[in-house]
Design a protein around this motif. Sequence first.
Motif, short mmCIF file in Angstrom:
data_model
loop_
_atom_site.label_atom_id
_atom_site.label_comp_id
_atom_site.label_asym_id
_atom_site.label_seq_id
_atom_site.Cartn_x
_atom_site.Cartn_y
_atom_site.Cartn_z
N ASP A 429 0.79 -1.23 0.00
CA ASP A 429 0.00 0.00 0.00
C ASP A 429 0.82 1.27 0.00
N ALA A 430 2.15 1.16 0.11
CA ALA A 430 3.00 2.35 0.12
C ALA A 430 2.99 3.03 -1.24
N ALA A 431 3.16 4.35 -1.23
CA ALA A 431 3.25 5.09 -2.48
C ALA A 431 4.65 5.01 -3.08
N ALA A 432 5.67 4.89 -2.20
CA ALA A 432 7.05 4.76 -2.65
C ALA A 432 7.81 3.95 -1.60
N VAL A 433 8.75 3.16 -2.06
CA VAL A 433 9.54 2.31 -1.17
C VAL A 433 11.02 2.54 -1.48
N VAL A 434 11.78 2.94 -0.46
CA VAL A 434 13.20 3.27 -0.63
C VAL A 434 14.04 2.06 -0.22
N PHE A 435 14.99 1.70 -1.07
CA PHE A 435 15.89 0.58 -0.82
C PHE A 435 17.32 1.12 -0.69
N HIS A 436 17.97 0.84 0.42
CA HIS A 436 19.39 1.15 0.58
C HIS A 436 20.19 -0.12 0.34
N THR A 437 21.19 -0.01 -0.51
CA THR A 437 21.99 -1.17 -0.91
C THR A 437 23.47 -0.82 -0.86
N ALA A 438 24.30 -1.86 -0.99
CA ALA A 438 25.75 -1.66 -1.07
C ALA A 438 26.38 -2.84 -1.78
N ASP A 439 27.46 -2.58 -2.48
CA ASP A 439 28.28 -3.63 -3.07
C ASP A 439 29.14 -4.20 -1.94
#
Length: 510
Positions: A429-439
Amino acid sequence: MPELHQSIAQHYHERTKYEPETLAAKSQRLDWAKQPVPFKEYRIGSDIDLKPYIQEIPETFVHDPQTQWWQRISRLLFRSYGLTARMPSLGNTVYLRSAPSAGGLYPAEVYLVSRGTPLLAPGLYNYQCRTHSLKLFWENDPWPALQEACFWHPALESTQLAIIVTAVFYRSAWRYEDRAYRRICLDTGHLLGNIELAGSITDYRPHLIGGFVDEAVNDLLYVDPLQEGAIAVLPLADLLDIRQNLPSGCTALPSATETNYPYIPDGELLAYFHSHTQIPPGITGKLNLPTVKQAKSLEDKYNFPFCLKVPTATTAIDWGDNLSNLEITIHKRRSTRAYNGEELNLDELKALLDFTYQPRNYINQNLDPAPDYFDLNLIQTFIAVCGVKGLETGCYYYAPKAQELRQIRFKNFRRELHFLCLGQELGRDAAAVVFHTADLKSAIAEYGDRVYRYLHLDAGHLGQRLNLAAIRLNLGVSGIGGFFDDQVNEVLGIPDDEAVLYITTLGRPR
């Protein structure tokens, strides 16, 4: 047996991934009789009550320097980790704090170290958030030992106070088992974000130190390293004392990279991993500490050809006179339990990104234009957009240096996000979803296995800035530390070498 070409950090990350085929088998009924208490108690020591100083200073004390000093310390600790609400739950009381924590387990402990000031004797103090007080449990001068443990870091030369943050492992492991280490570091990152902002409110500048001899700091605090371990040290520079107006310094030091490790049974992986990310004793004298890291490149990591690019520069969020609205926001912040599925405006998303990633835009509001992180060059940000007016649905890479969103996939991901977030409706139901990633492989090559701490602490710090910006804009926000790791990359089109660290959902609260 583990693959020996993998470091222990890579092995830990792989071992603690959630997968659809194995998640149900890993889950187990919680033993509520063994639920940990999220507070530390001391049988001996003296108390300093900070409650009288949390309110505005009465007119009769407005020119009293001693009262003002105590008020600053009181507000700093309360806005960082103080109790903000009491809620009934299953016949007990759950105490909510200013920093969010997965499952309300609050694994972090906050200690105040005094070198000795006219108002605070040298010694070790534990912040007792239930009573908003300081517990003095050691009265001798701990500063030389702290300096040695931190390799004589220059931020400790002129400061008089420091915060040490530790993790009490079982508080999170009771529920999340070996994967709890990820959540512990994310939760501690939330706390670091609060300390940074509370410092601006109270005229302190926290200087973040992640490179220290773990055993020495644990010994300094008299903690059992099998139960509790130091995570971060933060000397507090008093901005009202010109001698403590210090330049930024080194925040992160590398550890060894461990590849020769035995089979580690489930339930023992967390403790083994933490112990093998430590910087060992035996290094003496001052290190030739590097200065704070500069950006490695003028370009952002990903610049996809022929993609839609959306500028994100915008007007800064107004935090009020003397950051009064920031204090209010920290106090009333809550994790959203449900979204109504309505859209956000593009300007709202831009404002969220601006406060989180562009701190220099807030220097006129007396916020730190360059707060300490361990190494933000290692963190990448992707955003799945499902409902933002003025923005096509799809997955975007956020380029903080160029200040633009770069679309990498065209699709509405609501159904997939519901699945990726372990069936949580927040993802759907979220309007936007932020993903934090790293190599992860490249990060380990630079900092050793200790980088796993740094990555999750930084991701949690960024997540807390997102939290506060969303609450200030009357939006809903909730962090998610449980997700199907590999499937995130596959569904969103994120490069395979990007390990997912943290997810933050954003939307209209129901």
